[in-house]
Scaffold this motif. Sequence first.
Motif, mmCIF file in Angstrom:
data_model
loop_
_atom_site.group_PDB
_atom_site.id
_atom_site.type_symbol
_atom_site.label_atom_id
_atom_site.label_comp_id
_atom_site.label_asym_id
_atom_site.label_seq_id
_atom_site.Cartn_x
_atom_site.Cartn_y
_atom_site.Cartn_z
ATOM 1 N N ILE A 148 -57.907 9.745 -43.011
ATOM 2 C CA ILE A 148 -57.132 10.889 -43.512
ATOM 3 C C ILE A 148 -57.873 12.208 -43.235
ATOM 4 N N SER A 149 -59.200 12.202 -43.386
ATOM 5 C CA SER A 149 -59.978 13.409 -43.037
ATOM 6 C C SER A 149 -59.791 13.746 -41.557
ATOM 7 N N PHE A 150 -59.780 12.702 -40.742
ATOM 8 C CA PHE A 150 -59.618 12.869 -39.298
ATOM 9 C C PHE A 150 -58.260 13.508 -38.971
ATOM 10 N N VAL A 151 -57.200 12.947 -39.553
ATOM 11 C CA VAL A 151 -55.863 13.474 -39.240
ATOM 12 C C VAL A 151 -55.695 14.878 -39.834
ATOM 13 N N HIS A 152 -56.332 15.104 -40.969
ATOM 14 C CA HIS A 152 -56.293 16.430 -41.605
ATOM 15 C C HIS A 152 -56.930 17.483 -40.687
ATOM 16 N N THR A 153 -58.112 17.151 -40.166
ATOM 17 C CA THR A 153 -58.811 18.074 -39.265
ATOM 18 C C THR A 153 -57.974 18.343 -38.008
ATOM 19 N N CYS A 154 -57.420 17.275 -37.423
ATOM 20 C CA CYS A 154 -56.603 17.429 -36.210
ATOM 21 C C CYS A 154 -55.388 18.318 -36.463
ATOM 22 N N GLU A 182 -54.920 20.484 -38.785
ATOM 23 C CA GLU A 182 -55.366 21.854 -39.094
ATOM 24 C C GLU A 182 -55.663 22.616 -37.804
ATOM 25 N N GLU A 183 -56.353 21.945 -36.882
ATOM 26 C CA GLU A 183 -56.674 22.571 -35.595
ATOM 27 C C GLU A 183 -55.413 22.915 -34.809
ATOM 28 N N CYS A 184 -54.368 22.138 -35.056
ATOM 29 C CA CYS A 184 -53.098 22.394 -34.360
ATOM 30 C C CYS A 184 -52.218 23.379 -35.132
ATOM 31 N N GLY A 185 -52.747 23.940 -36.203
ATOM 32 C CA GLY A 185 -52.039 24.996 -36.915
ATOM 33 C C GLY A 185 -51.153 24.560 -38.062
ATOM 34 N N PHE A 186 -51.212 23.286 -38.422
ATOM 35 C CA PHE A 186 -50.393 22.831 -39.551
ATOM 36 C C PHE A 186 -51.096 23.141 -40.865
ATOM 37 N N GLU A 187 -50.308 23.531 -41.850
ATOM 38 C CA GLU A 187 -50.901 23.796 -43.156
ATOM 39 C C GLU A 187 -49.887 23.514 -44.263
ATOM 40 N N GLY A 188 -50.350 23.571 -45.488
ATOM 41 C CA GLY A 188 -49.475 23.430 -46.652
ATOM 42 C C GLY A 188 -48.683 22.134 -46.660
ATOM 43 N N LYS A 189 -47.393 22.272 -46.957
ATOM 44 C CA LYS A 189 -46.535 21.106 -47.149
ATOM 45 C C LYS A 189 -46.452 20.238 -45.889
ATOM 46 N N ARG A 190 -46.345 20.887 -44.736
ATOM 47 C CA ARG A 190 -46.227 20.133 -43.481
ATOM 48 C C ARG A 190 -47.493 19.302 -43.224
ATOM 49 N N ALA A 191 -48.651 19.879 -43.520
ATOM 50 C CA ALA A 191 -49.915 19.158 -43.340
ATOM 51 C C ALA A 191 -49.961 17.932 -44.262
ATOM 52 N N MET A 192 -49.439 18.101 -45.470
ATOM 53 C CA MET A 192 -49.407 16.988 -46.426
ATOM 54 C C MET A 192 -48.458 15.886 -45.953
ATOM 55 N N GLU A 193 -47.346 16.297 -45.336
ATOM 56 C CA GLU A 193 -46.395 15.300 -44.818
ATOM 57 C C GLU A 193 -47.025 14.484 -43.695
ATOM 58 N N ILE A 194 -47.845 15.146 -42.884
ATOM 59 C CA ILE A 194 -48.545 14.445 -41.805
ATOM 60 C C ILE A 194 -49.525 13.428 -42.404
ATOM 61 N N CYS A 234 -54.785 11.481 -32.114
ATOM 62 C CA CYS A 234 -53.986 12.673 -32.417
ATOM 63 C C CYS A 234 -54.012 13.607 -31.216
ATOM 64 N N ALA A 235 -52.877 14.195 -30.903
ATOM 65 C CA ALA A 235 -52.830 15.150 -29.799
ATOM 66 C C ALA A 235 -51.696 16.140 -30.013
ATOM 67 N N LEU A 236 -51.868 17.314 -29.466
ATOM 68 C CA LEU A 236 -50.792 18.299 -29.482
ATOM 69 C C LEU A 236 -50.233 18.362 -28.061
ATOM 70 N N ASN A 237 -48.977 17.938 -27.893
ATOM 71 C CA ASN A 237 -48.375 17.922 -26.554
ATOM 72 C C ASN A 237 -47.442 19.108 -26.366
ATOM 73 N N ASP A 238 -47.486 19.682 -25.191
ATOM 74 C CA ASP A 238 -46.642 20.839 -24.829
ATOM 75 C C ASP A 238 -46.783 21.977 -25.836
ATOM 76 N N GLY A 239 -47.882 21.996 -26.560
ATOM 77 C CA GLY A 239 -48.111 23.069 -27.527
ATOM 78 C C GLY A 239 -47.202 23.031 -28.737
ATOM 79 N N LYS A 240 -46.335 22.025 -28.832
ATOM 80 C CA LYS A 240 -45.422 22.022 -29.966
ATOM 81 C C LYS A 240 -45.166 20.653 -30.590
#
Lengths: 134, 110
Positions: free
Chosen positions: A17-23, A25-37, A64-70
Motif C-alpha cells: 500500500i505504501s508502494f502504490v501510495h507513492t506511485c 502521488e508521483e502521478c498527481g493523485f491525491e485525496g479521495k481518488r488516491a484513497m480509491e486507488i 504501477c505506471a502512468l500511460n499516455d500521461g493520463k
Amino acid sequence: MKSLKLAAIIENLDRFISFVHTCSEECGFEGKRAMEIELAAEEALVNIFNYAYPDGEGQVEMQCALNDGKKFVIEIHDRGIPFDTLSRPDPDTTADIGDREIGGLGIYFIKKVADEVRYSRNDDTNILTIIFMA
Amino acid sequence: MDLNVKNEEKGTLVSVTGRMDAVSSPEFEKELGRLIGEGNVNFVIDLNGLDYISSSGLRSVLVTAKKLKGVKGQILLASLQAVVKEVFAISGFSTIIPIYESIEEAMTAL
C-alpha cells in the motif's frame, strides 16, 4: 514503470500500500481518488493473499505506471491457482442486515472505483489490470 | 488504527482514528466484541478521524452490528469523512447501519 514483488502474505500489505501510495502521488493523485486507488489495490491483494496459494507460499508482484500521461495502470501478477476475480457475481447490496454476507464486497469495490478492470491468465500467471483515469 | 473508548450517559462512544484495513480491522472487531461481552450494547462510533476503510473494515462493522442485533443493541456511526462515506454508500451499508452527521445527533438517537 515501477514494481514491487513480495511474498503473498497479509504481513506485506502495508508495504504494497505504501508502494502504490507513492506511485499514485508521483502521478498527481491525491485525496479521495488516491484513497480509491489504495482501496482497489488492497482488495485485489487481500484476495490473492487469501486464495491464490492454498497449498503454500507464493509471491505477488505489483506494477504501477502512468500511460499516455493520463492512465494510471496497476498490474498485479501472481502464479497461484487460476482465479478470474471478475467472474464472481456482484453481492446483493440491498439485503437486510441479517441476510448480509460477510465478504464478497472487495471485488465489487474494485469494479466500482476503477475506470477499467481486466483479468487474464498468461501461462501460469494471473494478471489483474486496474486502470484509473487521471 | 487507534481506538478510544468513552462511557457516556446513553451508551459507549468509540472513536476510531487512522485506517481500517485488512490488517487493523480485526482489532476493532475484537475490542467491540470485548465491550459487548462486558454488557455494553449501545454504541456510537465516531469516525471523524478515520481516513480510510476497506471491505475488511466494513466486514468488522457488520460482524459487530450482527452481534448487537442478537442482544437488542445498537451501533450508530457518526461524523464520516467523504471517502469513508463513499465506501459505505457503494456497499449499501448506509441503508442497514444508521449514519449521523455528528456525535451529538447520534447520541440523541441512541
